[in-house]
Design a protein around this motif. Structure first.
Motif, PDB file in Angstrom:
ATOM      1  N   GLY A  89     -53.607 -22.522   0.650  1.00 59.36           N
ATOM      2  CA  GLY A  89     -53.665 -21.994  -0.698  1.00 59.36           C
ATOM      3  C   GLY A  89     -54.826 -21.035  -0.857  1.00 59.36           C
ATOM      4  O   GLY A  89     -55.793 -21.078  -0.087  1.00 59.36           O
ATOM      5  N   ILE A  90     -54.703 -20.169  -1.853  1.00 52.44           N
ATOM      6  CA  ILE A  90     -55.791 -19.243  -2.176  1.00 52.44           C
ATOM      7  C   ILE A  90     -55.928 -19.199  -3.689  1.00 52.44           C
ATOM      8  O   ILE A  90     -54.948 -19.008  -4.413  1.00 52.44           O
ATOM      9  CB  ILE A  90     -55.528 -17.843  -1.567  1.00 52.44           C
ATOM     10  CG1 ILE A  90     -56.714 -16.912  -1.822  1.00 52.44           C
ATOM     11  CG2 ILE A  90     -54.228 -17.230  -2.060  1.00 52.44           C
ATOM     12  CD1 ILE A  90     -56.678 -15.642  -0.967  1.00 52.44           C
ATOM     13  N   THR A 148     -46.651 -20.570  -7.048  1.00 51.01           N
ATOM     14  CA  THR A 148     -47.754 -20.160  -7.896  1.00 51.01           C
ATOM     15  C   THR A 148     -47.734 -20.971  -9.187  1.00 51.01           C
ATOM     16  O   THR A 148     -46.746 -21.621  -9.522  1.00 51.01           O
ATOM     17  CB  THR A 148     -47.673 -18.646  -8.190  1.00 51.01           C
ATOM     18  OG1 THR A 148     -48.864 -18.234  -8.855  1.00 51.01           O
ATOM     19  CG2 THR A 148     -46.464 -18.310  -9.071  1.00 51.01           C
ATOM     20  N   ARG A 149     -48.869 -20.941  -9.877  1.00 51.97           N
ATOM     21  CA  ARG A 149     -48.957 -21.616 -11.157  1.00 51.97           C
ATOM     22  C   ARG A 149     -49.640 -20.678 -12.143  1.00 51.97           C
ATOM     23  O   ARG A 149     -49.676 -19.485 -11.920  1.00 51.97           O
ATOM     24  CB  ARG A 149     -49.678 -22.964 -11.005  1.00 51.97           C
ATOM     25  CG  ARG A 149     -51.049 -22.912 -10.410  1.00 51.97           C
ATOM     26  CD  ARG A 149     -51.515 -24.292  -9.960  1.00 51.97           C
ATOM     27  NE  ARG A 149     -51.521 -25.264 -11.036  1.00 51.97           N
ATOM     28  CZ  ARG A 149     -52.591 -25.964 -11.407  1.00 51.97           C
ATOM     29  NH1 ARG A 149     -53.745 -25.734 -10.797  1.00 51.97           N
ATOM     30  NH2 ARG A 149     -52.522 -26.869 -12.350  1.00 51.97           N
ATOM     31  N   GLY A 150     -50.165 -21.196 -13.232  1.00 51.61           N
ATOM     32  CA  GLY A 150     -50.578 -20.384 -14.372  1.00 51.61           C
ATOM     33  C   GLY A 150     -51.763 -19.459 -14.169  1.00 51.61           C
ATOM     34  O   GLY A 150     -52.525 -19.603 -13.214  1.00 51.61           O
ATOM     35  N   PHE A 151     -51.912 -18.548 -15.097  1.00 51.93           N
ATOM     36  CA  PHE A 151     -52.955 -17.539 -15.089  1.00 51.93           C
ATOM     37  C   PHE A 151     -54.328 -18.172 -14.935  1.00 51.93           C
ATOM     38  O   PHE A 151     -54.737 -18.992 -15.759  1.00 51.93           O
ATOM     39  CB  PHE A 151     -52.886 -16.741 -16.400  1.00 51.93           C
ATOM     40  CG  PHE A 151     -53.917 -15.664 -16.536  1.00 51.93           C
ATOM     41  CD1 PHE A 151     -55.036 -15.861 -17.357  1.00 51.93           C
ATOM     42  CD2 PHE A 151     -53.790 -14.468 -15.874  1.00 51.93           C
ATOM     43  CE1 PHE A 151     -55.988 -14.863 -17.500  1.00 51.93           C
ATOM     44  CE2 PHE A 151     -54.737 -13.466 -16.012  1.00 51.93           C
ATOM     45  CZ  PHE A 151     -55.842 -13.669 -16.828  1.00 51.93           C
ATOM     46  N   ARG A 152     -54.988 -17.830 -13.810  1.00 53.97           N
ATOM     47  CA  ARG A 152     -56.347 -18.271 -13.507  1.00 53.97           C
ATOM     48  C   ARG A 152     -56.514 -19.788 -13.554  1.00 53.97           C
ATOM     49  O   ARG A 152     -57.622 -20.287 -13.813  1.00 53.97           O
ATOM     50  CB  ARG A 152     -57.368 -17.569 -14.402  1.00 53.97           C
ATOM     51  CG  ARG A 152     -57.401 -16.062 -14.155  1.00 53.97           C
ATOM     52  CD  ARG A 152     -58.568 -15.378 -14.810  1.00 53.97           C
ATOM     53  NE  ARG A 152     -58.577 -13.956 -14.446  1.00 53.97           N
ATOM     54  CZ  ARG A 152     -59.491 -13.083 -14.831  1.00 53.97           C
ATOM     55  NH1 ARG A 152     -60.501 -13.494 -15.589  1.00 53.97           N
ATOM     56  NH2 ARG A 152     -59.412 -11.828 -14.453  1.00 53.97           N
ATOM     57  N   THR A 193     -60.989 -18.265  -3.003  1.00 54.05           N
ATOM     58  CA  THR A 193     -61.290 -19.414  -2.152  1.00 54.05           C
ATOM     59  C   THR A 193     -60.007 -19.853  -1.448  1.00 54.05           C
ATOM     60  O   THR A 193     -58.952 -19.920  -2.076  1.00 54.05           O
ATOM     61  CB  THR A 193     -61.844 -20.574  -2.989  1.00 54.05           C
ATOM     62  OG1 THR A 193     -63.008 -20.138  -3.677  1.00 54.05           O
ATOM     63  CG2 THR A 193     -62.182 -21.763  -2.107  1.00 54.05           C
ATOM     64  N   THR A 194     -60.106 -20.149  -0.160  1.00 54.01           N
ATOM     65  CA  THR A 194     -58.921 -20.562   0.592  1.00 54.01           C
ATOM     66  C   THR A 194     -58.990 -22.047   0.951  1.00 54.01           C
ATOM     67  O   THR A 194     -60.075 -22.623   1.096  1.00 54.01           O
ATOM     68  CB  THR A 194     -58.766 -19.733   1.876  1.00 54.01           C
ATOM     69  OG1 THR A 194     -59.965 -19.843   2.657  1.00 54.01           O
ATOM     70  CG2 THR A 194     -58.501 -18.274   1.549  1.00 54.01           C
ATOM     71  N   TYR A 195     -57.822 -22.648   1.077  1.00 51.27           N
ATOM     72  CA  TYR A 195     -57.698 -24.077   1.370  1.00 51.27           C
ATOM     73  C   TYR A 195     -56.615 -24.252   2.426  1.00 51.27           C
ATOM     74  O   TYR A 195     -55.615 -23.540   2.415  1.00 51.27           O
ATOM     75  CB  TYR A 195     -57.275 -24.858   0.115  1.00 51.27           C
ATOM     76  CG  TYR A 195     -58.178 -24.656  -1.084  1.00 51.27           C
ATOM     77  CD1 TYR A 195     -58.027 -23.547  -1.916  1.00 51.27           C
ATOM     78  CD2 TYR A 195     -59.177 -25.576  -1.383  1.00 51.27           C
ATOM     79  CE1 TYR A 195     -58.854 -23.346  -3.002  1.00 51.27           C
ATOM     80  CE2 TYR A 195     -60.006 -25.388  -2.480  1.00 51.27           C
ATOM     81  CZ  TYR A 195     -59.833 -24.279  -3.275  1.00 51.27           C
ATOM     82  OH  TYR A 195     -60.656 -24.082  -4.355  1.00 51.27           O
ATOM     83  N   PRO A 200     -53.393 -18.499  -8.753  1.00 49.39           N
ATOM     84  CA  PRO A 200     -53.487 -19.218  -7.492  1.00 49.39           C
ATOM     85  C   PRO A 200     -52.145 -19.164  -6.769  1.00 49.39           C
ATOM     86  O   PRO A 200     -51.090 -19.219  -7.397  1.00 49.39           O
ATOM     87  CB  PRO A 200     -53.813 -20.657  -7.919  1.00 49.39           C
ATOM     88  CG  PRO A 200     -53.245 -20.767  -9.286  1.00 49.39           C
ATOM     89  CD  PRO A 200     -53.372 -19.411  -9.904  1.00 49.39           C
ATOM     90  N   MET A 201     -52.171 -19.028  -5.461  1.00 51.24           N
ATOM     91  CA  MET A 201     -50.961 -18.962  -4.650  1.00 51.24           C
ATOM     92  C   MET A 201     -51.080 -19.980  -3.524  1.00 51.24           C
ATOM     93  O   MET A 201     -52.184 -20.264  -3.045  1.00 51.24           O
ATOM     94  CB  MET A 201     -50.794 -17.571  -4.039  1.00 51.24           C
ATOM     95  CG  MET A 201     -50.762 -16.432  -5.037  1.00 51.24           C
ATOM     96  SD  MET A 201     -49.275 -16.411  -6.054  1.00 51.24           S
ATOM     97  CE  MET A 201     -48.017 -16.111  -4.824  1.00 51.24           C
TER      98      MET A 201
END
Length: 124
Positions: free
Chosen positions: A50-51, A97-101, A56-58, A33-34
């Motif tokens: 965010g995506i 960014t944060r963790g994998f998936r 999915t976008t926010y 996620p970014m």
């Protein structure tokens, strides 16, 4: 080692546009996620867009309809297209960014990698 490098900030008149870039190394943007956050002088850092890794976008209400987040897999880069800019959009914009998936989040406390930020100034 994850590294995020923002670019594309600058000075623009109200009503103008800018496109910010967040070049990512150490991970692929397709699996993480970014998000973009911004911080104006004297204010808290706030979520902008965010995506998720599922695309999915926010968006924050303040930018909905004006800003668009996207990513380019080949360039491993996330973009923030900003249109109809307003003076109140003036801030330092940072990608994160944060963790994998992991799930996407609007909370700055959920992100553990940050870029150095790029200044956006909108004149009236």
């Amino acid at each position: 080692q994850v590294q995020l490098v923002e670019s594309g900030g600058g000075l623009v008149q109200a009503g103008g546009s800018l496109r910010l870039s967040c070049a990512t190394s150490g991970q692929t943007v397709s699996n993480y996620p970014m998000a973009w956050f911004r911080q104006a002088p004297g204010k808290e850092r706030e979520f902008v867009a965010g995506i998720s890794w599922t695309s999915t976008t926010y968006y924050a209400d303040a930018v909905k309809g004006r800003f668009t987040i996207s990513r380019d897999y080949a360039e491993n880069t996330v973009f923030l297209q900003m249109n109809s800019l307003k003076p109140e959009d003036t801030a330092v914009y940072s990608c994160a960014t944060r963790g994998f998936r992991q799930s996407a989040s609007t909370s700055k406390n959920d992100y553990n990698y940050w870029g150095q930020g790029t200044q956006v100034t909108v004149s009236s």
